[in-house]
Design a protein around this motif. Structure first.
Motif, mmCIF file in Angstrom:
data_model
loop_
_atom_site.group_PDB
_atom_site.id
_atom_site.type_symbol
_atom_site.label_atom_id
_atom_site.label_comp_id
_atom_site.label_asym_id
_atom_site.label_seq_id
_atom_site.Cartn_x
_atom_site.Cartn_y
_atom_site.Cartn_z
ATOM 1 N N ARG A 28 -23.241 -23.845 16.132
ATOM 2 C CA ARG A 28 -22.295 -24.977 16.114
ATOM 3 C C ARG A 28 -20.893 -24.501 15.754
ATOM 4 N N LEU A 29 -20.798 -23.612 14.767
ATOM 5 C CA LEU A 29 -19.492 -23.113 14.360
ATOM 6 C C LEU A 29 -18.841 -22.306 15.478
ATOM 7 N N LEU A 30 -19.624 -21.504 16.182
ATOM 8 C CA LEU A 30 -19.076 -20.747 17.313
ATOM 9 C C LEU A 30 -18.573 -21.696 18.397
ATOM 10 N N ARG A 176 -16.211 -20.505 6.670
ATOM 11 C CA ARG A 176 -17.212 -21.570 6.647
ATOM 12 C C ARG A 176 -18.540 -20.986 6.169
ATOM 13 N N ASP A 177 -19.420 -21.852 5.701
ATOM 14 C CA ASP A 177 -20.766 -21.435 5.300
ATOM 15 C C ASP A 177 -21.724 -21.684 6.443
ATOM 16 N N ASP A 179 -25.475 -21.513 6.500
ATOM 17 C CA ASP A 179 -26.801 -21.355 5.875
ATOM 18 C C ASP A 179 -26.850 -20.120 4.981
ATOM 19 N N GLY A 180 -25.843 -20.009 4.105
ATOM 20 C CA GLY A 180 -25.793 -18.916 3.155
ATOM 21 C C GLY A 180 -25.037 -17.693 3.632
ATOM 22 N N LEU A 181 -24.664 -17.646 4.918
ATOM 23 C CA LEU A 181 -23.859 -16.555 5.446
ATOM 24 C C LEU A 181 -22.390 -16.969 5.452
ATOM 25 N N ALA A 182 -21.512 -16.030 5.195
ATOM 26 C CA ALA A 182 -20.079 -16.299 5.327
ATOM 27 C C ALA A 182 -19.708 -16.184 6.798
ATOM 28 N N PHE A 183 -19.098 -17.242 7.326
ATOM 29 C CA PHE A 183 -18.669 -17.291 8.724
ATOM 30 C C PHE A 183 -17.137 -17.249 8.700
ATOM 31 N N LEU A 184 -16.563 -16.103 9.077
ATOM 32 C CA LEU A 184 -15.124 -15.881 8.965
ATOM 33 C C LEU A 184 -14.501 -15.817 10.349
#
Length: 791
Positions: A28-30, A176-177, A179-184
């Protein structure tokens, strides 16, 4: 799972293991943050593993290059996603391999999922990937964080300090988070202007220390990111009676785990400055060989150690002042705007230090082939020199692609206060062509003027193992830089000296009987007598000579006191800075909208000319046309400049000048001047077409003043003579003049027949094809109308 070796990863994938599956939140973030454009986009997935993310990006509309250094990972990715179109699977080590297989035009999106913590040289990798982003593109890093990772697996996670370093220099960093991973998501230029900074004030009456300069097998320099937020070299204070080289070796081992033999440590210079008012003495120690595995042995002082590309040091952020100054002593100018320092270079003999990336090898071969295909490198010695001499090591401040540009682009290495280039590494084709013109025999001893080291090293290679080059330059900075690079990457057969090259080489360096050949690598208005006198009989002098403001690289052969031109090449170089430098007389017109430039001879009187130019403009057609395929008219310019009395150049500096003259702002035209009169040459389109090759232009003579029509007819006759006797269909086949150069003071009756151009130290005689044809008589001018020649 904190593997570092390729074999570990190959085993990992061979056993059927993989990564954490791509989650819905990540998808979703991608989709929200980095959607593909309507026309699609191009993505690079770094550390693709078995290809799950690459396949997702292809499904989202991207054309994807998916890379991983593990062959088993790529094999599984191809097998598991065989039905996916739009993905190119590449086995490539993004840290060490030649990135040639990657898309040359860059990417709209670059992703690194669960891979970033495994990289050794993290800063270098991120910077390099950032340079591959297209405008508006994004780098997405998806990574575990320390706070969400069990203690036993934190080697694959990033802490907050590392995440902050990752985002340094980017225009925007969005986190962004997932599910526990950093999404940069990182966007904008990944550049952070380099700034030399100090640490906190110290105590004591003086500071002494040693810094180790170490490079890897790709020529990158080892730097540590300290806990103070700056880059530093390995090093520290001496202990007891320890010498500086031993201190540097010891500190290197204590801080990085790398081991060096003191015999491979050379103190190259001593730097003297101060830290908060405390005197500081720093020894710069170049370590030429080492072993061991890079580790962060002092984690309380450093976040990490990594090898950094030299060209990236201009945008590396904060660098500790002594480290920045030490780097500059080995590679001058790779770090800009440094504070002042007193340097005491030591004449310690040390071997050259090898090391270059695979990409440099490939680009050098490509550049060489381009030069060969262009016909500029005709002999095997010159071709081998281009293949072997590492051009990028003489221009470390630019990227490999810029250093090995095979076209017509030079690498500017120094500018004056106005921004004008005053030193450069010339275009490779021109260097090859001029070296070919030297006609070097094995073992030749050559004088070279104005080099930054690379051209001299090319000459040395072309002359063979017994050849030798003496290279002189008037600029101390250029000489210091050339010596540093020749020490690092040279053959030991080039001697760089600080001297005004117009005076020739220092007497003790001139071989008995003179140099076999000489090359001048800056624009010269005149020919120094020393260059002829220090040249052996039959030897060749190759130099860029200005004639009427137009420059040609001419190969001269010495026969007694006379130089005979054997070959001409179109070229352009930086200007002479020595005692022969001569600013051309310039006369402004119409409040500076135009200028007349008299590059040779005297500045003619312009009395009454401005009034004439406000009157009617006379036009005369030549009937001589050209197409895009035959548009080069350099031979016409030179023909006019050397055969027409009163020759000058009319330059336009304001848009208003175009209305008066038809010359566009920033351009100039060949011209001749008479009494309150002027004529000049331009070209106008006479035939249009759908393609450029279908179009046609005609040469026209425009003129002002009472004598304007007669002057215009003289230009028309000149163009027609050029068209009949000099011009050729192929632009590189135009006829050259027979040119001889005689010492100044040679009487007219001794000179051969031809058009004479006199300079301070010599007299040039041009004999053009067809010049025995009768041209209209020159327009007479009174002596009173002539002003003094410019100095």
């Amino acid at each position: 799972m904190t593997y570092t070796e390729r074999d570990d990863w190959a085993q990992h994938y061979a056993e059927g293991k993989g990564w954490r599956p791509l989650g819905e939140r990540e998808q979703r973030l991608l989709a929200e943050r980095t959607p593909a454009s309507a026309g699609g986009g191009r993505a690079l997935d770094v550390g693709c593993g078995t290809g799950e993310l690459a396949a997702y990006l292809a499904g989202a509309g991207y054309t994807v290059d998916a890379v991983d250094f593990a062959d088993r990972a790529i094999a599984r990715a191809r097998e598991e996603h065989s039905g996916i179109e739009g993905v190119r699977w590449l086995q490539l080590d993004i840290e060490r391999d030649d990135p040639g297989p990657l898309h040359e035009e860059g990417y709209d999106l670059i992703t690194m999922r669960l891979a970033y913590p495994f990289f050794r040289d993290r800063g270098r990798i991120v910077h390099g990937l950032g340079e591959r982003l297209r405008e508006g593109g994004a780098l997405v890093v998806i990574t575990p964080t320390v706070e969400n990772t069990p203690a036993e697996r934190r080697g694959i996670a990033l802490d907050e300090d590392e995440i902050a370093l990752l985002g340094a220099g980017w225009e925007t960093v969005e986190r962004r988070d997932a599910d526990g991973l950093a999404f940069l998501v990182l966007r904008g230029p990944c550049h952070l202007d380099t700034r030399a900074v100090e640490k906190r004030p110290t105590t004591g009456h003086a500071l002494t220390g040693a810094l180790a300069v170490v490079t890897d097998d790709a020529g990158r320099v080892l730097l540590g990111r300290s806990r103070l937020g700056m880059l530093e070299l390995p090093g520290g204070k001496t202990t007891g009676a320890e010498d500086f080289a031993a201190a540097a070796v010891r500190e290197l081992a204590e801080e990085t785990g790398l081991v060096a033999d003191p015999g491979d440590a050379f103190v190259v210079t001593m730097l003297v400055d101060d830290s908060h008012g405390v005197p500081r003495l720093t020894a710069v120690v170049r370590i030429t060989a080492w072993s061991g595995t890079l580790t962060n042995a002092e984690a309380d002082k450093f976040d990490r150690w990594e090898f950094v590309d030299l060209h990236a040091l201009a945008c590396a952020g904060e660098v500790f002042v002594p480290a920045a100054l030490a780097i500059d002593s080995v590679w001058p100018a790779v770090i800009p705007a440094l504070p002042p320092v007193v340097s005491y270079p030591l004449a310690a003999e040390r071997p050259p230090v090898p090391g270059e990336p695979a990409e440099a090898v490939r680009l050098r071969q490509t550049m060489t082939q381009t030069v060969i295909d262009g016909g500029w490198a005709r002999s095997e010695p010159v071709r081998n020199a281009l293949r072997k001499v590492p051009r990028h090591r003489f221009a470390p401040e630019v990227s490999l692609a810029d250093a090995y540009d095979g076209g017509d682009r030079a690498v500017i290495t120094r500018r004056d206060e106005s921004g004008k280039a005053i030193s450069s590494v010339s275009a490779a084709w021109l260097q090859a062509d001029m070296i070919e013109s030297l006609r070097l025999d094995p073992g030749a001893i050559v004088f070279e003027a104005g080099s930054g080291g690379y051209n001299a090293e090319l000459i040395a290679h072309a002359a063979g193992p017994d050849g030798r080059v003496v290279s002189a330059d008037i600029d101390p900075w250029v000489v210091r830089r050339a010596r540093a690079f020749l020490t690092e990457a040279g053959s030991g057969r080039v001697t760089a000296v600080e001297a005004d090259a117009a005076l020739g080489a220092p007497a003790h360096l001139v071989p008995r009987g003179g140099f076999d050949s000489s090359m001048i690598t800056y624009n010269c208005w005149d020919i120094s007598p020393a260059w002829r006198e220090q040249l052996a009989e039959g030897g060749r002098l190759v130099m860029p000579l200005e004639m009427g403001g137009y420059t040609r690289a001419i190969a001269f052969e010495r026969r007694g006191e006379v130089l005979h031109a054997r070959r001409f090449t179109y070229c352009g170089f930086v200007r002479d800075q020595g005692q022969q430098a001569r600013p051309a007389p310039v006369v402004p017109l119409l409040d500076g909208a135009l200028t007349l430039r008299f590059d040779d001879g005297r500045a003619e009187s312009t009395q009454g000319l401005e009034e004439a130019m406000r009157g009617r403009r006379h036009e005369a057609a030549t009937g001589v046309t050209m197409t895009a395929k035959s548009s080069y008219f350099g031979s016409l310019q030179l023909f006019a400049a050397t055969s027409l009395r009163g020759f000058c150049r009319l330059a336009a500096h304001q848009e208003s000048a175009e209305q008066t003259t038809g010359i566009a702002k920033g351009s100039d035209a060949p011209a001749i001047i008479g009494k309150a009169s002027l004529a000049y040459l331009i070209y106008a389109q006479t035939k249009d077409g759908d393609h450029r090759d279908d179009k046609e232009w005609e040469w026209l003579a425009y003129a002002f003043g009472e004598q304007g029509p007669a002057l215009a007819e003289k230009l028309v006759a000149t163009v027609r003579a050029w068209d009949r006797h000099i011009r050729a269909e192929a632009n590189d086949q135009h006829a050259d003049p027979v040119l001889t150069v005689h010492p100044a003071g040679t009487p007219d009756e001794v000179l051969p027949a031809g058009d004479v151009m006199s300079k301070q130290h010599c007299r040039l005689v041009f004999r053009w094809p067809g010049r025995d044809a009768v041209l209209p008589s020159p327009v007479e001018r009174d002596v009173a109308d002539v002003v003094a020649e410019g100095v």
